[in-house]
Design a protein around this motif. Structure first.
Motif, PDB file in Angstrom:
ATOM      1  N   GLU A 140       0.851  -1.180   0.000  1.00 39.16           N
ATOM      2  CA  GLU A 140       0.000   0.000   0.000  1.00 39.16           C
ATOM      3  C   GLU A 140       0.890   1.233   0.000  1.00 39.16           C
ATOM      4  O   GLU A 140       1.820   1.337   0.811  1.00 39.16           O
ATOM      5  N   VAL A 141       0.625   2.149  -0.904  1.00 41.72           N
ATOM      6  CA  VAL A 141       1.464   3.339  -1.074  1.00 41.72           C
ATOM      7  C   VAL A 141       0.618   4.592  -0.871  1.00 41.72           C
ATOM      8  O   VAL A 141      -0.526   4.669  -1.343  1.00 41.72           O
ATOM      9  N   LYS A 142       1.190   5.570  -0.199  1.00 42.50           N
ATOM     10  CA  LYS A 142       0.507   6.840   0.027  1.00 42.50           C
ATOM     11  C   LYS A 142       0.921   7.835  -1.053  1.00 42.50           C
ATOM     12  O   LYS A 142       2.102   8.082  -1.265  1.00 42.50           O
ATOM     13  N   ASN A 144       0.780  11.602  -3.307  1.00 39.71           N
ATOM     14  CA  ASN A 144       0.990  13.012  -2.985  1.00 39.71           C
ATOM     15  C   ASN A 144      -0.280  13.668  -2.453  1.00 39.71           C
ATOM     16  O   ASN A 144      -0.219  14.672  -1.742  1.00 39.71           O
ATOM     17  N   ASP A 145      -1.426  13.120  -2.814  1.00 41.45           N
ATOM     18  CA  ASP A 145      -2.696  13.682  -2.354  1.00 41.45           C
ATOM     19  C   ASP A 145      -3.119  13.128  -0.995  1.00 41.45           C
ATOM     20  O   ASP A 145      -4.176  13.476  -0.473  1.00 41.45           O
ATOM     21  N   GLY A 146      -2.274  12.283  -0.414  1.00 37.01           N
ATOM     22  CA  GLY A 146      -2.569  11.722   0.898  1.00 37.01           C
ATOM     23  C   GLY A 146      -3.374  10.441   0.855  1.00 37.01           C
ATOM     24  O   GLY A 146      -3.521   9.761   1.880  1.00 37.01           O
ATOM     25  N   ALA A 147      -3.903  10.104  -0.303  1.00 35.81           N
ATOM     26  CA  ALA A 147      -4.711   8.889  -0.427  1.00 35.81           C
ATOM     27  C   ALA A 147      -3.813   7.653  -0.523  1.00 35.81           C
ATOM     28  O   ALA A 147      -2.744   7.698  -1.122  1.00 35.81           O
ATOM     29  N   LYS A 148      -4.277   6.554   0.071  1.00 31.81           N
ATOM     30  CA  LYS A 148      -3.526   5.301   0.034  1.00 31.81           C
ATOM     31  C   LYS A 148      -4.136   4.359  -0.998  1.00 31.81           C
ATOM     32  O   LYS A 148      -5.355   4.252  -1.089  1.00 31.81           O
ATOM     33  N   ARG A 149      -3.254   3.696  -1.747  1.00 35.12           N
ATOM     34  CA  ARG A 149      -3.719   2.741  -2.755  1.00 35.12           C
ATOM     35  C   ARG A 149      -2.824   1.520  -2.733  1.00 35.12           C
ATOM     36  O   ARG A 149      -1.619   1.619  -2.518  1.00 35.12           O
ATOM     37  N   TRP A 150      -3.471   0.370  -2.992  1.00 32.03           N
ATOM     38  CA  TRP A 150      -2.710  -0.869  -3.099  1.00 32.03           C
ATOM     39  C   TRP A 150      -2.243  -1.043  -4.537  1.00 32.03           C
ATOM     40  O   TRP A 150      -2.891  -0.616  -5.485  1.00 32.03           O
TER      41      TRP A 150
END
Length: 276
Positions: A140-142, A144-150
């Motif tokens: 899971e990576v955060k 630049n917009d602060g959102a986390k995505r797998w």
């Protein structure tokens, strides 16, 4: 060395004839360039095995490269539509369930293979890039917009490049993959390949292996679908190139296969522009 010999036995020895001049055509599901790359790796491995006394002699002394004609350099691929992709993934899930049920009776747990098909469809990565991933690569990576995505970290196959890239996947795909962690210690793609995909195509409804104009559906066709659909979603060339891991935008452009509807929309935009 033993793994290389196993590959040779399955894909070459039992399906072709070794001659003094090399090998006749081996497997129509694989391009001659792919076979030559595998053959070169096999030769190097067997040479090492003989030098280290792991083998007494090279069992395939006449193994040499297949001649590549101009016609062999181009393979017309059938780009799966969104509907066809959903049908194939559904067939793969059903196949996983049937195979898993059979192997559980034998006490042989089997990692579901449908996630690899989904990953190929949603990331555009090559089969071997996805196949060599481990659980440590699904992270899971955060942003630049602060959102986390797998997403999954993939490494380029063969000698293409040593670079790594992280490609995000939809949340529902990530959830299905992560749900497998508790039951499977190893992220394993041992079953996937051309034969597996052909079986899934047979099990699906309304998907043909060979479509009009001799276009064939194979693993790499999902990469074409990924990049073409990104173009249809108005994702710019630079971003498509980055997601594909191509070294030049010209290569990315070759993967775009516009449909008649795409061409129609292009003319609509031109008409709108010209008529002001």
């Amino acid at each position: 060395a033993r793994d290389s010999l196993r590959w040779y036995t399955i894909h070459v020895k039992d399906r072709s004839e070794e001659t003094e001049s090399g090998l006749v055509e081996v497997d129509r599901e694989r391009s001659k360039r792919t076979l030559n790359a595998k053959a070169a790796a096999l030769v190097a491995m067997l040479r090492w095995a003989v030098e280290e006394d792991e083998l007494e002699s090279n069992p395939v002394p006449h193994l040499s490269a297949l001649k590549i004609r101009e016609a062999d350099k181009k393979r017309r691929r059938q780009r799966p539509t969104s509907q066809q992709a959903r049908e194939l993934i559904s067939a793969a899930i059903k196949h996983d369930w049937a195979q898993g049920k059979l192997l559980r009776k034998r006490g042989e747990p089997r990692f579901p293979q449908a996630p690899f098909l989904e990953a190929a469809y949603w990331t555009g990565n090559r089969l071997m890039e996805i196949a060599q991933a481990t659980w440590d690569d699904w992270i899971e990576v955060k942003g630049n917009d602060g959102a986390k995505r797998w997403g999954v970290i993939v490494r380029a196959e063969g000698e293409k490049t040593n670079s790594e890239k992280w490609n995000p996947v939809p949340a529902d795909v990530a959830a299905r993959v992560n749900a497998l962690r508790t039951a499977h210690e190893e992220f394993s793609s041992r079953a996937v390949g051309s034969r597996w995909l052909n079986r899934i195509i047979e099990l699906s409804q309304g998907v043909e292996k060979v479509a009009g104009a001799g276009r064939r559906l194979d693993w790499h066709a999902f990469r074409h679908a990924f990049l073409t659909d990104l173009d249809g979603a108005d994702v710019d060339t630079a971003r498509r190139q980055q997601l594909a891991g191509h070294s030049s935008p010209q290569t990315t452009g070759r993967y775009t296969d516009p449909t008649r509807a795409d061409k129609g929309r292009a003319i609509d935009k031109l008409e709108e522009y010209r008529r002001g």
